[in-house]
Scaffold this motif. Structure first.
Motif, PDB file in Angstrom:
ATOM      1  N   TRP A   1      29.368  21.929  14.841  1.00 49.24           N
ATOM      2  CA  TRP A   1      27.765  22.104  14.335  1.00 49.24           C
ATOM      3  C   TRP A   1      26.838  22.144  15.593  1.00 49.24           C
ATOM      4  O   TRP A   1      25.537  22.476  15.098  1.00 49.24           O
ATOM      5  N   SER A   2      27.272  22.235  16.573  1.00 54.41           N
ATOM      6  CA  SER A   2      26.401  22.376  18.023  1.00 54.41           C
ATOM      7  C   SER A   2      25.610  23.762  17.820  1.00 54.41           C
ATOM      8  O   SER A   2      26.144  24.708  17.579  1.00 54.41           O
ATOM      9  N   LYS A   3      24.250  23.749  17.902  1.00 50.23           N
ATOM     10  CA  LYS A   3      23.423  25.015  17.827  1.00 50.23           C
ATOM     11  C   LYS A   3      23.487  25.654  19.304  1.00 50.23           C
ATOM     12  O   LYS A   3      22.998  26.943  19.261  1.00 50.23           O
ATOM     13  N   ASN A   4      23.438  24.957  20.351  1.00 50.63           N
ATOM     14  CA  ASN A   4      23.104  25.312  21.464  1.00 50.63           C
ATOM     15  C   ASN A   4      24.326  26.024  22.410  1.00 50.63           C
ATOM     16  O   ASN A   4      24.846  25.348  23.242  1.00 50.63           O
ATOM     17  N   LYS A   5      24.876  27.157  22.015  1.00 49.75           N
ATOM     18  CA  LYS A   5      25.887  27.935  22.873  1.00 49.75           C
ATOM     19  C   LYS A   5      25.390  28.622  24.077  1.00 49.75           C
ATOM     20  O   LYS A   5      24.203  29.254  23.733  1.00 49.75           O
ATOM     21  N   ILE A   6      25.902  28.185  25.190  1.00 45.78           N
ATOM     22  CA  ILE A   6      25.592  28.877  26.208  1.00 45.78           C
ATOM     23  C   ILE A   6      25.631  30.374  26.320  1.00 45.78           C
ATOM     24  O   ILE A   6      26.509  31.172  25.900  1.00 45.78           O
ATOM     25  N   ASP A   7      24.281  31.191  26.610  1.00 46.42           N
ATOM     26  CA  ASP A   7      24.308  32.528  26.912  1.00 46.42           C
ATOM     27  C   ASP A   7      24.589  33.344  25.447  1.00 46.42           C
ATOM     28  O   ASP A   7      25.058  34.436  25.272  1.00 46.42           O
ATOM     29  N   ASP A   8      24.146  32.595  24.245  1.00 47.44           N
ATOM     30  CA  ASP A   8      24.290  33.233  23.003  1.00 47.44           C
ATOM     31  C   ASP A   8      23.271  32.781  22.017  1.00 47.44           C
ATOM     32  O   ASP A   8      23.190  31.492  21.316  1.00 47.44           O
ATOM     33  N   LYS A   9      21.906  33.025  22.135  1.00 49.78           N
ATOM     34  CA  LYS A   9      20.604  32.547  21.421  1.00 49.78           C
ATOM     35  C   LYS A   9      20.939  32.723  19.829  1.00 49.78           C
ATOM     36  O   LYS A   9      20.113  32.039  18.986  1.00 49.78           O
ATOM     37  N   ASN A  10      21.716  33.635  19.582  1.00 48.22           N
ATOM     38  CA  ASN A  10      22.046  34.002  17.998  1.00 48.22           C
ATOM     39  C   ASN A  10      23.128  33.238  17.474  1.00 48.22           C
ATOM     40  O   ASN A  10      23.447  33.568  16.383  1.00 48.22           O
ATOM     41  N   TRP A  11      23.581  32.166  18.163  1.00 49.57           N
ATOM     42  CA  TRP A  11      24.715  31.610  17.704  1.00 49.57           C
ATOM     43  C   TRP A  11      24.330  30.769  16.750  1.00 49.57           C
ATOM     44  O   TRP A  11      23.531  29.873  16.366  1.00 49.57           O
ATOM     45  N   LYS A  12      25.152  30.795  15.431  1.00 47.83           N
ATOM     46  CA  LYS A  12      25.209  29.990  14.162  1.00 47.83           C
ATOM     47  C   LYS A  12      26.321  29.287  14.081  1.00 47.83           C
ATOM     48  O   LYS A  12      27.434  29.825  13.881  1.00 47.83           O
ATOM     49  N   PRO A  13      26.205  27.842  14.069  1.00 47.20           N
ATOM     50  CA  PRO A  13      27.432  27.064  13.868  1.00 47.20           C
ATOM     51  C   PRO A  13      28.165  27.078  12.541  1.00 47.20           C
ATOM     52  O   PRO A  13      27.315  27.543  11.590  1.00 47.20           O
ATOM     53  N   LEU A  14      29.280  26.847  12.334  1.00 40.51           N
ATOM     54  CA  LEU A  14      29.977  26.573  11.277  1.00 40.51           C
ATOM     55  C   LEU A  14      29.269  25.687  10.121  1.00 40.51           C
ATOM     56  O   LEU A  14      29.049  25.966   8.907  1.00 40.51           O
ATOM     57  N   PHE A  15      28.677  24.710  10.632  1.00 36.73           N
ATOM     58  CA  PHE A  15      27.892  23.494   9.837  1.00 36.73           C
ATOM     59  C   PHE A  15      26.451  23.601  10.480  1.00 36.73           C
ATOM     60  O   PHE A  15      26.463  23.520  11.597  1.00 36.73           O
ATOM     61  N   TYR A  16      25.669  23.646   9.627  1.00 36.22           N
ATOM     62  CA  TYR A  16      24.067  23.279  10.084  1.00 36.22           C
ATOM     63  C   TYR A  16      23.769  21.805   9.996  1.00 36.22           C
ATOM     64  O   TYR A  16      24.396  20.897   9.272  1.00 36.22           O
ATOM     65  N   ARG A  17      23.094  21.252  11.320  1.00 35.83           N
ATOM     66  CA  ARG A  17      23.107  19.892  11.444  1.00 35.83           C
ATOM     67  C   ARG A  17      21.495  19.790  11.847  1.00 35.83           C
ATOM     68  O   ARG A  17      20.901  20.185  12.688  1.00 35.83           O
ATOM     69  N   LYS A  18      20.932  18.894  10.929  1.00 34.98           N
ATOM     70  CA  LYS A  18      19.408  18.553  11.299  1.00 34.98           C
ATOM     71  C   LYS A  18      19.384  17.303  12.036  1.00 34.98           C
ATOM     72  O   LYS A  18      19.840  16.251  11.649  1.00 34.98           O
ATOM     73  N   GLU A  19      18.844  17.372  13.210  1.00 35.48           N
ATOM     74  CA  GLU A  19      18.639  16.166  13.994  1.00 35.48           C
ATOM     75  C   GLU A  19      17.635  15.193  13.694  1.00 35.48           C
ATOM     76  O   GLU A  19      16.719  15.629  13.246  1.00 35.48           O
TER      77      GLU A  19
END
Length: 278
Positions: free
Chosen positions: A260-278
């Motif tokens: 679920w983490s949206k913040n992948k290093i060196d990949d601003k277009n990363w979309k996790p398997l699950f969306y999580r609203k903080e």
């Protein structure tokens, strides 16, 4: 993707059909893996995810209502069914309480129970409805629920000292799903705990002892691909290692963050398997 991986993916979709429309995101997660052992671990974890769809949620809510009616029906006039929400903000507790108002659930819930949409409201009317059943969707560590119970016990003490030295209240907790460790913690503070689904840690409790440490190491290595900000929790919040997702819900942060983490290093277009609203 080679034929071997395609076969593994379709076998996974047969077990978990709800994952099929997430194929593109799953491919990205596979690409992130270092080797076939990482992929096997990811597929194994996904195969054991507890998925709660709209129809199955209704079944679990009926299960909870049956427990409430059976355990507290004779005292319904003294109980509040309360979302385990500190205030009026929307969260999973609110969504479960709202579902209790739906036709198939409200029809089987005894009429003497009243619904209260926040703990702050429930505490204010404890002099009229002293007993409280806290409702929530998921408990990962149990810490949040315990903090709510402590607030209720504080109000109980105030009313006992102010008006009636014999005043006492019952506190029950009803959940759609919970980690087994969370249930055990809540039991120390509540008069009754019921979870329709009880889960174990995805690796520590479910993977063969001889492979457990290696699997934990592999997962921690995959987590190195993500930014470690204050909302990133290794192995999930409280190291819960949870494998749980409700359709249309907000995936708990107790779930492994690679999902679920949206913040992948060196990949601003990363979309996790699950969306999580903080």
């Amino acid at each position: 993707m080679d034929r071997f991986l395609r076969k593994k993916m379709f076998d996974l979709f047969k077990q978990q059909p709800w994952l099929a429309h997430r194929e593109e995101k799953l491919n990205k997660l596979i690409d992130m893996c270092d080797d076939i052992s990482d992929i096997d671990m990811i597929f194994d974890l996904l195969s054991r995810f507890k998925y709660v769809g709209i129809e199955s949620l209704s079944i679990h809510l009926r299960d909870i209502v049956d427990h409430i009616n059976e355990e507290f029906g004779e005292e319904a006039f003294s109980f509040q069914l309360c979302a385990a929400t500190a205030d009026g903000d929307a969260d999973s507790g609110q969504s479960i309480l709202y579902a209790f108002k739906s036709e198939p659930i409200s029809e089987i819930l005894l009429e003497d129970f009243i619904l209260t949409n926040s703990l702050s409201r429930a505490i204010k009317i404890m002099d009229q409805r002293k007993n409280i059943i806290l409702l929530d969707e998921f408990a990962g560590t149990g810490e949040t629920i315990v903090s709510r119970i402590k607030s209720i016990r504080g109000r109980e003490k105030e009313l006992k000292n102010k008006n009636n030295h014999n005043f006492s209240c019952k506190v029950s907790v009803c959940l759609v799903a919970a980690m087994d460790s969370a249930v055990e913690l809540i039991k120390k503070y509540a008069d009754d705990v019921y979870s329709s689904i009880v889960l174990k840690k995805g690796i520590t409790d479910e993977v063969d002892f001889n492979k457990r440490d290696v699997s934990i190491f592999r997962m921690l290595s995959l987590e190195e691909s993500f930014v470690k900000d204050k909302k990133f929790y290794r192995l999930g919040y409280g190291q819960s290692e949870a494998l749980y997702f409700r359709e249309k819900g907000n995936i708990p942060n107790n779930v492994f963050p690679v999902f679920w983490s949206k913040n992948k290093i060196d990949d601003k277009n990363w979309k996790p398997l699950f969306y999580r609203k903080e």
